[in-house]
Design a protein around this motif. Structure first.
Motif, PDB file in Angstrom:
ATOM      1  N   ARG A  28       0.832  -1.196   0.000  1.00 18.23           N
ATOM      2  CA  ARG A  28       0.000   0.000   0.000  1.00 18.23           C
ATOM      3  C   ARG A  28       0.870   1.251   0.000  1.00 18.23           C
ATOM      4  O   ARG A  28       1.942   1.278   0.572  1.00 18.23           O
ATOM      5  CB  ARG A  28      -0.914   0.023   1.223  1.00 18.23           C
ATOM      6  N   ASP A  44     -11.908  11.960   3.533  1.00 11.58           N
ATOM      7  CA  ASP A  44     -12.837  10.830   3.454  1.00 11.58           C
ATOM      8  C   ASP A  44     -14.093  11.166   2.657  1.00 11.58           C
ATOM      9  O   ASP A  44     -14.498  10.413   1.777  1.00 11.58           O
ATOM     10  CB  ASP A  44     -13.232  10.368   4.862  1.00 11.58           C
ATOM     11  N   THR A  64     -15.722  10.920  -2.250  1.00  9.89           N
ATOM     12  CA  THR A  64     -15.028  10.229  -1.161  1.00  9.89           C
ATOM     13  C   THR A  64     -13.569  10.007  -1.537  1.00  9.89           C
ATOM     14  O   THR A  64     -13.224   9.929  -2.714  1.00  9.89           O
ATOM     15  CB  THR A  64     -15.689   8.874  -0.845  1.00  9.89           C
ATOM     16  N   GLU A  65     -12.726   9.931  -0.508  1.00 12.34           N
ATOM     17  CA  GLU A  65     -11.286   9.699  -0.673  1.00 12.34           C
ATOM     18  C   GLU A  65     -10.684  10.678  -1.690  1.00 12.34           C
ATOM     19  O   GLU A  65     -10.072  10.290  -2.685  1.00 12.34           O
ATOM     20  CB  GLU A  65     -11.010   8.255  -1.070  1.00 12.34           C
ATOM     21  N   THR A  70     -10.071  -0.967   8.268  1.00 17.15           N
ATOM     22  CA  THR A  70      -9.863  -0.290   6.985  1.00 17.15           C
ATOM     23  C   THR A  70     -10.926  -0.695   5.968  1.00 17.15           C
ATOM     24  O   THR A  70     -11.477   0.157   5.250  1.00 17.15           O
ATOM     25  CB  THR A  70      -8.467  -0.623   6.431  1.00 17.15           C
ATOM     26  N   GLU A  71     -11.224  -1.988   5.912  1.00 20.57           N
ATOM     27  CA  GLU A  71     -12.228  -2.464   4.958  1.00 20.57           C
ATOM     28  C   GLU A  71     -13.621  -1.960   5.323  1.00 20.57           C
ATOM     29  O   GLU A  71     -14.414  -1.600   4.448  1.00 20.57           O
ATOM     30  CB  GLU A  71     -12.210  -4.000   4.897  1.00 20.57           C
ATOM     31  N   LEU A 109     -17.845   4.524   3.570  1.00 23.12           N
ATOM     32  CA  LEU A 109     -17.706   5.666   2.652  1.00 23.12           C
ATOM     33  C   LEU A 109     -18.467   5.411   1.351  1.00 23.12           C
ATOM     34  O   LEU A 109     -19.097   6.325   0.806  1.00 23.12           O
ATOM     35  CB  LEU A 109     -16.232   5.932   2.358  1.00 23.12           C
ATOM     36  N   ARG A 110     -18.397   4.192   0.869  1.00 24.62           N
ATOM     37  CA  ARG A 110     -19.121   3.859  -0.366  1.00 24.62           C
ATOM     38  C   ARG A 110     -20.631   4.035  -0.163  1.00 24.62           C
ATOM     39  O   ARG A 110     -21.341   4.548  -1.035  1.00 24.62           O
ATOM     40  CB  ARG A 110     -18.786   2.432  -0.773  1.00 24.62           C
ATOM     41  N   HIS A 126     -14.179   0.820   6.870  1.00 23.41           N
ATOM     42  CA  HIS A 126     -14.082   2.236   6.534  1.00 23.41           C
ATOM     43  C   HIS A 126     -14.451   2.461   5.068  1.00 23.41           C
ATOM     44  O   HIS A 126     -15.258   3.352   4.736  1.00 23.41           O
ATOM     45  CB  HIS A 126     -12.646   2.697   6.823  1.00 23.41           C
ATOM     46  N   ARG A 127     -13.914   1.650   4.190  1.00 24.84           N
ATOM     47  CA  ARG A 127     -14.189   1.790   2.761  1.00 24.84           C
ATOM     48  C   ARG A 127     -15.661   1.539   2.457  1.00 24.84           C
ATOM     49  O   ARG A 127     -16.279   2.251   1.655  1.00 24.84           O
ATOM     50  CB  ARG A 127     -13.325   0.805   1.967  1.00 24.84           C
TER      51      ARG A 127
END
Length: 355
Positions: A31, A105, A91-92, A73-74, A80-81, A76-77
């Motif tokens: 990453r 974010d 987002t991001e 982390t997953e 946001l989606r 979190h994604r």
């Protein structure tokens, strides 16, 4: 000469499940964040020594990632989606200035939001203590970068200032699914304070070197910011070798001479006194609140617990086993080490000529 072929793997070996931990470690190494050299906005206001290592482009020494952090982390994604699909916005969002970079974010309706997924302990800490300054630093810097057009995202025109009016931080408990939101208006002074913090780190590194930048954490085993720091070994040295160093800690390596020892003893005594005094005040306030609950300006008080519950009576269980002639199960554990700091008895100075 006969070739020796390796034994063919058994069916059980071929069916062995791949290691999830190994996959997570490999993914984290690849990453961009693990290879990051510029300071990230999420590190502002946390530890100045860690920021100094970034400025000096030192290579991280501790890059392990646990499964818990990976799951966070997953999650979190995914959150946001969901926010983007339900309410729109971006987002991001990639942002990058000359000294700091990061990813906002969620930017929606002229508000910058940062999402923090946390354990139930972390969630409770935010509810009781409020938002740490470093988290406000983070969203304030995101807002500043957007307002000054310092973007690094193909969805936004480079160099074009964006209109940001508000800051928002959302905390989500990974255990309960509860979330709490804190909001405030955009404050240029807050962003300026964060940039000043970073500028001071840059100046100290340039003038005096990395080692002159103070640590803001108290070391492994005491501060979680140190436990998970990518520069832990570089900052505090390698783990203690009990064979060559004995029963010491990494922090004890800072106690080099007698002056260091005296300072540490007095620090312990001072903070012990402060702890005892704080506990007295807290218990006094607690007793004043018995039977009362509800809002109190920006705080809210409520009581929980107090119900009857059943638990094992260990003494009675031991007696019962003895009556039955059974051997009481035991195990050997190491007792905790205790420290005792006391006052030396004061002795009058000897007077010349006295008997």
């Amino acid at each position: 000469m006969t070739a020796v072929l390796p034994a063919r793997p058994s069916v059980a070996e071929r069916r062995t499940a791949p290691s999830l931990s190994a996959a997570v470690r490999d993914l984290d190494r690849r990453r961009a964040r693990s290879r990051q050299r510029m300071i990230g906005a999420s590190e502002l206001g946390e530890c100045r020594r860690r920021a100094a290592y970034r400025v000096a482009r030192r290579r991280p020494t501790n890059t392990r990632t646990g499964l818990q952090a990976f799951l966070g982390t997953e999650l979190h994604r995914g959150v946001l989606r969901t926010l983007r699909r339900q309410y729109g916005g971006l987002t991001e969002v990639g942002l990058q200035g000359e000294q700091v970079k990061g990813r906002c974010d969620w930017w929606h309706d002229r508000v910058v939001e940062d999402l923090k997924t946390t354990s139930r302990f972390g969630f409770e800490r935010v509810l009781t203590r409020g938002v740490p300054v470093k988290h406000w630093f983070q969203v304030a810097v995101y807002a500043w970068l957007l307002r000054t057009g310092q973007t690094h995202d193909r969805r936004l025109a480079a160099g074009t200032a964006q209109d940001v009016e508000g800051l928002r931080i959302r905390y989500l408990s990974r255990d309960s699914g509860e979330d709490v939101v804190f909001e405030t208006d955009h404050d240029p002074a807050l962003a300026a304070e964060a940039v000043l913090w970073l500028t001071d780190v840059y100046a100290t590194v340039e003038d005096e070197g990395v080692d002159a930048v103070p640590r803001d954490g108290f070391g492994p085993g005491v501060d979680t910011m140190c436990d998970w720091c990518p520069f832990l070994d570089l900052c505090w040295g390698p783990p203690v070798d009990p064979v060559t160093e004995g029963d010491v800690s990494r922090q004890s390596r800072l106690t080099v001479d007698h002056g260091d020892y005296v300072e540490a003893v007095h620090d312990y005594d001072a903070w012990r006194s402060a702890e005892n005094e704080a506990k007295r005040h807290k218990e006094y306030a607690r007793e004043r609140l018995r039977g009362r609950s509800g809002p109190a300006d920006d705080l809210f008080c409520e009581w929980s617990g107090g119900g009857l519950r059943t638990q094992v009576d260990k003494d009675a269980a031991v007696e019962r086993l003895a009556e039955l002639g059974e051997v009481v199960p035991t195990r050997r554990i190491r007792s905790p080490q205790t420290i005792r700091v006391t006052r030396n008895g004061s002795r009058p100075e000897r007077v010349e000529g006295a008997a």
